[in-house]
Design a protein around this motif. Structure first.
Motif, PDB file in Angstrom:
ATOM      1  N   LEU A  69       0.822  -1.210   0.000  1.00  9.13           N
ATOM      2  CA  LEU A  69       0.000   0.000   0.000  1.00  9.13           C
ATOM      3  C   LEU A  69       0.858   1.263   0.000  1.00  9.13           C
ATOM      4  O   LEU A  69       0.491   2.271  -0.615  1.00  9.13           O
ATOM      5  N   SER A  70       2.009   1.218   0.657  1.00  6.10           N
ATOM      6  CA  SER A  70       2.936   2.353   0.635  1.00  6.10           C
ATOM      7  C   SER A  70       3.428   2.622  -0.788  1.00  6.10           C
ATOM      8  O   SER A  70       3.453   3.774  -1.240  1.00  6.10           O
ATOM      9  N   ARG A  71       3.796   1.552  -1.479  1.00  8.51           N
ATOM     10  CA  ARG A  71       4.235   1.703  -2.878  1.00  8.51           C
ATOM     11  C   ARG A  71       3.115   2.240  -3.755  1.00  8.51           C
ATOM     12  O   ARG A  71       3.342   3.104  -4.598  1.00  8.51           O
ATOM     13  N   GLU A  72       1.914   1.730  -3.528  1.00  7.87           N
ATOM     14  CA  GLU A  72       0.764   2.171  -4.314  1.00  7.87           C
ATOM     15  C   GLU A  72       0.496   3.658  -4.116  1.00  7.87           C
ATOM     16  O   GLU A  72       0.278   4.385  -5.084  1.00  7.87           O
ATOM     17  N   LEU A  73       0.545   4.119  -2.880  1.00 10.93           N
ATOM     18  CA  LEU A  73       0.306   5.526  -2.608  1.00 10.93           C
ATOM     19  C   LEU A  73       1.440   6.407  -3.120  1.00 10.93           C
ATOM     20  O   LEU A  73       1.217   7.530  -3.559  1.00 10.93           O
ATOM     21  N   THR A  74       2.678   5.899  -3.066  1.00  7.24           N
ATOM     22  CA  THR A  74       3.822   6.652  -3.581  1.00  7.24           C
ATOM     23  C   THR A  74       3.736   6.781  -5.095  1.00  7.24           C
ATOM     24  O   THR A  74       4.001   7.853  -5.658  1.00  7.24           O
ATOM     25  N   ALA A  75       3.343   5.711  -5.768  1.00  9.52           N
ATOM     26  CA  ALA A  75       3.239   5.715  -7.225  1.00  9.52           C
ATOM     27  C   ALA A  75       2.096   6.628  -7.688  1.00  9.52           C
ATOM     28  O   ALA A  75       2.177   7.245  -8.755  1.00  9.52           O
ATOM     29  N   ALA A  76       1.041   6.729  -6.898  1.00  8.81           N
ATOM     30  CA  ALA A  76      -0.097   7.557  -7.266  1.00  8.81           C
ATOM     31  C   ALA A  76       0.194   9.043  -7.109  1.00  8.81           C
ATOM     32  O   ALA A  76      -0.466   9.881  -7.697  1.00  8.81           O
TER      33      ALA A  76
END
Length: 77
Positions: A69-76
């Protein structure tokens, strides 16, 4: 009337029914900048951990979810 507590054990069915809610709570904690150590002390984390221990093939460990989820939010961003 007494205040609700989180000490009562939930059934697997109740945990599974609330899984999206726990993931949403974890996503909000990450968005708000909580560290993994602080997030690991939340009710959502402990419920996700319980699900993982009961059904490890179906549910990821909260640490894995935290990273994903951290990666997902960073990518967004």
């Amino acid at each position: 009337m007494s205040a609700p507590t989180f000490t009562a054990a939930l059934s697997i069915g109740e945990l599974e029914a609330s899984y999206p809610l726990y993931c949403k709570a974890l996503r909000i904690l990450i968005r708000d900048g909580l560290t993994r150590a602080k997030a690991s002390r939340t009710v959502a984390w402990s419920r996700l951990e319980s699900l993982h221990h009961a059904l490890p093939r179906q549910y990821r460990h909260p640490e894995q979810l935290f990273v994903l989820l951290s990666r997902e939010l960073t990518a967004a961003s």
